[in-house]
Design an enzyme around this catalytic site. Structure first.
Site, mmCIF file in Angstrom:
data_model
loop_
_atom_site.group_PDB
_atom_site.id
_atom_site.type_symbol
_atom_site.label_atom_id
_atom_site.label_comp_id
_atom_site.label_asym_id
_atom_site.label_seq_id
_atom_site.Cartn_x
_atom_site.Cartn_y
_atom_site.Cartn_z
ATOM 1 N N SER A 42 33.832 37.651 20.808
ATOM 2 C CA SER A 42 33.837 36.986 19.502
ATOM 3 C C SER A 42 34.649 35.697 19.474
ATOM 4 O O SER A 42 34.426 34.854 18.601
ATOM 5 C CB SER A 42 34.387 37.934 18.434
ATOM 6 N N ASP A 348 40.998 36.490 9.668
ATOM 7 C CA ASP A 348 40.570 37.762 9.082
ATOM 8 C C ASP A 348 41.382 38.957 9.599
ATOM 9 O O ASP A 348 40.977 40.101 9.423
ATOM 10 C CB ASP A 348 39.083 38.008 9.344
ATOM 11 N N HIS A 351 40.628 37.610 14.113
ATOM 12 C CA HIS A 351 40.292 36.300 14.677
ATOM 13 C C HIS A 351 41.121 35.208 14.005
ATOM 14 O O HIS A 351 41.759 35.444 12.965
ATOM 15 C CB HIS A 351 38.797 36.033 14.489
#
Length: 390
Positions: A42, A348, A351
């Site tokens: 990610s 968040d 991340h």
């Protein structure tokens, strides 16, 4: 005859080692990068998992407020804006790297400047291998090996012969991650004993090394290989492992020491693996990207980089000491976002914000957080504006 002092002997040995390393690195060939091929999870996914999500099963990072800062809508990047890979592409004067899934039919035209195989939630080790060890990937069955196979299947459509493919890769920057973080995240989120997780590290690093060597055999010359982040500073970990024992925290910045030491262990083994590959392939330019220290500087000196003093809290979340709540994650009901993401390091709780990724990218490009330093001889004046904007 007087014998040389122990200090003199050690100094001479160190000098020889430094010279040898310098000569070894200097033999690497430097090519101007005309495309980018990316692998990872990610931290580098520019939309792959977002584009293959089942109808009605859109992940939270496919919902507002994700993407609000730069793109002004969700793009599948788990941030409020751009990632490190985006800033590197801009720095090289290349378009933002498109995800493999969702590209324009996967043709050589749509991917002529590169393609991104990184998938949110991906692991370095294979899904089935981890499952046999009792570690389940709750997000995806993608792994580094799967991403490599996708690349191999695509490659013939990008070049007409093995020599053309070799030339293509010679002129490409290959971003190898970050990858491996999820191999540790999934068991650590479940509070698996840290010593059991440590046993995965040599396997993860070995997998990264083997994929790099396969890409070298295909013609790859220039690689950027990021290390792991200081996970002891990440809100999800600070929430899961919150404790009243103050000795477990860094007294200066409040991160969990034992988790950061784990990241350091991974990064140490990764650098040793890169050194081993350099010795086998001295013509290859293997760049270690020190994500750990490039990020840690933000936590140690938040004001210097425009971040708030409470740098361990997430911008977007569902409350709690670190503004992270697994039942009200960013994008889901019960969560709210801060007014100014650029003043936060964490977006968040897992991340980072675009502002943090920009700071990391700048630290890599301008130094001193890469080994060896990134070659800037190919950066033309037309790119100077994007460089200055970092």
């Amino acid at each position: 005859m007087a014998l040389p002092s122990p200090f003199s002997v050690i100094s001479n040995i160190l000098f020889v080692l430094v010279v040898a390393l310098t000569l070894q690195i200097s033999t690497a060939q430097h090519y101007c990068n005309s495309s980018i091929f990316s692998f990872g999870d990610s931290l580098a996914d520019t939309g792959n998992l977002f584009n293959i999500a089942r109808p009605g099963g859109l992940p939270s990072f496919g919902l507002p407020p994700y993407g609000e800062t730069f793109f002004h809508h969700p793009t599948g990047r788990p941030s409020d804006g751009r990632l490190v890979i985006d800033f590197i592409a801009e720095y090289l004067g290349l378009p933002l790297v498109p995800p493999f899934f969702g590209g324009e039919n996967g043709t050589d035209q749509s991917f002529k400047d590169g393609v991104n195989f990184a998938v949110f939630g991906a692991t370095a080790l294979d899904y089935s291998f981890l499952l046999d060890k009792g570690i389940k990937n709750p997000v995806t069955n993608f792994s580094l090996g799967v991403e490599l196979n996708l690349f191999k299947r695509l490659l013939p459509s990008l070049c007409s012969s093995s020599s053309d493919c070799s030339k293509l890769l010679q002129n490409s920057l290959i971003l190898m991650g970050e990858i491996g973080g999820n191999d540790y995240n999934y068991p650590l989120f479940a509070k698996t004993n840290i010593e059991l997780v440590r046993k995965l590290v040599p396997l993860v690093v070995g997998k990264i090394g083997s994929v790099i060597q396969e890409l070298i055999e295909l013609g790859g010359v220039t690689f950027m290989v990021p290390g792991n982040l200081p996970i002891g500073c990440i809100p999800i970990y600070l929430t899961i492992y919150q404790t009243s024992n103050t000795e477990e925290y860094d007294p200066e910045i409040g991160c969990l020491n034992w988790l950061n030491k784990f990241s350091e262990y991974h990064n140490q083994l990764l650098q040793e693996e890169l050194t081993r590959i350099r010795q086998l392939h001295p013509h290859v330019n293997l760049i270690y990207a020190d994500y750990y220290n490039a990020t840690l500087q933000c936590y140690r000196n938040p004001n210097e980089f425009g971040f708030e003093k409470k740098s361990l809290k997430a911008c977007c979340g569902g409350g709690g000491p670190y503004n992270f709540n697994i039942t009200a994650s960013c994008g889901r009901p019960g969560s709210t976002a801060c007014n100014d993401p650029s003043s936060y390091i964490s977006w968040d709780g897992i991340h980072l914000t675009e502002a943090a990724y920009r700071t990391i990218a700048k630290a890599l490009i301008q130094g001193p957080y890469t080994i060896p330093q990134i070659n800037t001889s190919c950066i033309v004046s037309s790119n100077s504006q994007s460089v200055q904007q970092l």
